[in-house]
Scaffold this motif. Sequence first.
Motif, short mmCIF file in Angstrom:
data_model
loop_
_atom_site.label_atom_id
_atom_site.label_comp_id
_atom_site.label_asym_id
_atom_site.label_seq_id
_atom_site.Cartn_x
_atom_site.Cartn_y
_atom_site.Cartn_z
N MET A 440 0.85 -1.16 0.11
CA MET A 440 0.06 0.02 0.02
C MET A 440 0.84 1.23 -0.14
N PHE A 441 2.13 1.24 0.65
CA PHE A 441 2.93 2.47 0.63
C PHE A 441 3.65 2.65 -0.89
N GLU A 442 3.50 1.62 -1.72
CA GLU A 442 4.10 1.71 -3.09
C GLU A 442 2.94 2.48 -4.24
N ARG A 443 1.96 2.69 -3.78
CA ARG A 443 0.93 3.03 -4.67
C ARG A 443 0.33 4.40 -4.26
N GLU A 444 -0.07 5.20 -5.13
CA GLU A 444 -0.85 6.37 -4.93
C GLU A 444 -2.39 5.68 -4.73
N ASP A 445 -3.27 6.49 -3.87
CA ASP A 445 -4.58 5.95 -3.55
C ASP A 445 -5.65 7.18 -3.15
N PHE A 446 -6.44 6.87 -2.96
CA PHE A 446 -7.94 7.47 -2.57
C PHE A 446 -8.97 6.89 -1.93
N PRO A 447 -9.41 7.12 -0.56
CA PRO A 447 -10.26 6.43 0.22
C PRO A 447 -11.66 6.49 -0.11
N VAL A 448 -12.03 5.75 -1.56
CA VAL A 448 -13.41 5.81 -1.70
C VAL A 448 -14.34 5.09 -0.73
N LEU A 449 -13.82 3.76 -0.49
CA LEU A 449 -14.81 3.04 0.06
C LEU A 449 -14.94 3.58 1.56
N ALA A 450 -13.94 4.31 2.33
CA ALA A 450 -14.01 4.77 3.55
C ALA A 450 -14.92 6.00 3.64
N MET A 451 -14.99 6.82 2.36
CA MET A 451 -15.71 7.79 2.45
C MET A 451 -17.35 7.63 2.55
N GLU A 452 -17.73 6.22 2.22
CA GLU A 452 -19.18 5.81 2.22
C GLU A 452 -19.47 5.64 3.65
N GLY A 453 -18.38 5.47 4.55
CA GLY A 453 -18.75 4.89 5.88
C GLY A 453 -18.29 6.04 6.80
N MET A 454 -17.89 7.46 6.68
CA MET A 454 -17.39 8.11 7.64
C MET A 454 -18.48 8.71 8.27
N LEU A 455 -18.35 8.74 9.69
CA LEU A 455 -19.26 9.49 10.63
C LEU A 455 -18.96 10.92 10.70
N ARG A 456 -17.85 11.16 10.39
CA ARG A 456 -17.29 12.50 10.36
C ARG A 456 -16.74 12.86 9.18
N PRO A 457 -17.40 13.34 7.91
CA PRO A 457 -16.89 13.24 6.60
C PRO A 457 -15.72 14.18 6.31
N ALA A 458 -14.65 13.53 5.76
CA ALA A 458 -13.30 14.11 5.44
C ALA A 458 -12.98 13.52 4.08
N ILE A 459 -11.80 14.09 3.55
CA ILE A 459 -11.44 13.80 2.26
C ILE A 459 -9.98 13.88 2.31
N TRP A 460 -9.16 13.31 1.63
CA TRP A 460 -7.71 13.20 1.42
C TRP A 460 -7.43 12.30 0.26
N ALA A 461 -6.08 12.32 -0.07
CA ALA A 461 -5.28 11.35 -0.81
C ALA A 461 -3.96 11.22 -0.58
N THR A 462 -3.37 10.36 -1.30
CA THR A 462 -1.93 10.02 -1.06
C THR A 462 -1.25 9.82 -2.48
N ASP A 463 -0.08 10.17 -2.31
CA ASP A 463 0.84 9.73 -3.50
C ASP A 463 1.56 8.64 -3.03
N ARG A 464 2.54 7.91 -3.76
CA ARG A 464 3.22 6.57 -3.15
C ARG A 464 4.04 7.26 -2.53
N VAL A 465 4.65 6.47 -1.39
CA VAL A 465 5.54 6.88 -0.35
C VAL A 465 6.85 6.40 -0.94
N VAL A 466 6.95 5.29 -1.40
CA VAL A 466 8.43 4.86 -1.96
C VAL A 466 7.94 4.19 -3.45
N ASP A 467 9.07 4.04 -4.11
CA ASP A 467 9.08 3.34 -5.23
C ASP A 467 8.92 1.61 -5.06
#
Length: 725
Positions: A440-467
Amino acid sequence: MAQTEVSTYCRICEPQCGLIATVDDGKLLSISADKKHVHSKGFSCVKSSAAVELATDPDRVLKPLKRVGGPGEFVEVSWDEALTDITRRLSAIRSAHGKDAFATFLGNPPAFGFAAVTWLTGLQQTLGVRWRYSINTEDTASRMAASALLYGSAAHFPKPDLWRTSYVVLIGANPVVSHGSLIAEPLFREALESVVERGGRVIVVDPRRTETARRFDHVAVRAGADAYLLLGMLNVLFAEDLVDSSFLKRWTTGADELAEIVRGYPPEVCAHRCEIPAETIREMAVGFGRASSAVVYGRTGTCTQQFGTLNNILQDLLMVVTGNIAKEGGWVFGSGIIDFARLARMMKMDTYGALRARTVDRPDVFGVLPSTALATDITTPGQGQVKALLTVGGNPVNSSAGGGPRLIEALESLDLHFSIDLYVNDTNAYAHYVLPTTHMFEREDFPVLAMEGMLRPAIWATDRVVDPPEQVRPEWEILQEIARRMGYGGAYSVAPLRRLAKIGIQVKPRAFVDVLVRTSPVGDLFGLRRGGVSIKKLLRDHPHGKQVSPHVPIASLGHILRTADKKIALALPQMLDELARLQDVKSDPTYPLRLHGMRETRSHNSWMHNVGRLMPSSRKLTARISVVDATAAGLADGDLATITSKAGRVTVPVTVTDDMSAGNIALPHGWGHQGGWRRANAAGGVNSNVLASGLVEDLEVLAGMSVLNGIPVRVERAAESAVQG
């Protein structure tokens, strides 16, 4: 090069906690909680920090592997050799036997990554794959089936509005350890504590005094008998006139019929079956009905039972009849950011009963079939027989009630089995190819599934941390290349994107995500909305996330309900059939105890047992048993016990504890490895699913759930038992 700190997040389970990765010269050194993260606020569990070891595990697969002998006997090959042979053989199988000869299985690790699930769905739709299996029937299918039956959509996941409620019944859930499921709330414990601080009450219903139950009011239940508690509470609510008549009239049908049905389940009758005193049932129901707001949250413990879907329906009916639905502090719908239900419909995943398993008469739920059908769907000759299988981050040999020797025999009969995974595990040890994928730390990502379940909606994204290592590829690229080599251009759900891919124009995950974000209520609408966000702006301006709302927006039932009459049926025919089946259940004195599973802080299903920080040599599997039952069986703490069900038998050391209620025994899942991971294998233990039956007649009816909780068993002192010194 100096050390740098990079904001990212965890993708092991639903909370998706914010993390800080420390990197030095391209190497991941450590992971810690992000104290500035707007959602997790400095919380993370031991599994996320231990995940560094997953990335550097010497047993991790780093190059494509081709099987050349018996199970687990592989040699390294090039990507071109592996993909050329896979696509050639897959094309030949489909030509000879039809498109239904190819099936897929999705496991837990990739499920929290956007790209893996999206591209697997794209490949399935590109190739017309009907037989799609997943671990869903060992986890969430009954919850989704209940949503489909009650609200008209398997993709509508109601959430408990914990931060604003005054009365909580937790049933079959241990969120202090598991952090919740089908909701994304890293501060679950704090949310429950806030209920008590506001003068409310939290009741934890479980056969074991769990880590959560120790903090709140504990009510012990006989494992597998939860339906009787729920029926008894419904009886009291109607008998004491604690129902919301105006709500029932506006939004439901069958209220009078339901009242008549539950009249036959007074607390005195239910107490005998669930082993909760009648007065406790009555007191819980009255408290629930009189509370200004109330919610029931049930999870794996209630889902994976003989009556899992019935349990989920009854849980929801408690909230429906009291008007605690689509209401502040109750059962709420709405994410506020990404409309997951709409996205699921667009991807054609929002299904229940659209098809049934080929050899097991059980429905698909959320587009996937019961894992317990996989073995017979492979071995049974005839139309649609599975000849080729792709497993993505899955280990059903270990994790499924339909696993074990029967599934191993089926896997060995396949003309082609290829796997995308981090490890050679208990299942893909029998594959023809294992293809290495990113951590998971080697890929960019976005928490689509988590956003459906948030009780306190927030938004974020990540680049990959290492190659990633040189020969390791993300799942989506592997799936995309398979589709390209088979002549389809790419693994996209829609034909126009496949046509673009054929001429060299690939739409990558970030582009998909950026459209979702920019067209969401908080998006910038491609520059038309000032203050809105895009993926670029999230990464640049909000590395610790952007808070959207302190509470989940509450969507109206009129917007949510997709039933034909826009009402909730309270006397579903399926529920009535299950109640009749419930009445027919007879106890077998040969198996007097009831077995259930349990969550462990240092485990996540079966895939994190090769990490030293989580699996030190001192850690051993034990079953938990009450003092009463241990004494009756002649067992002392540390003795070896034989646990027998009608499906199988295991021998395991016991921990004798006051946390267990009499008549129940707990055994954690995910142990007993025989894959290509040395530490996991050396840990020993037994596979608890040996005790679960994978036979069709023993599966839950409405969702095909494996029955993993409430299994009738007997416990005896093993002949070779001795107190472990």
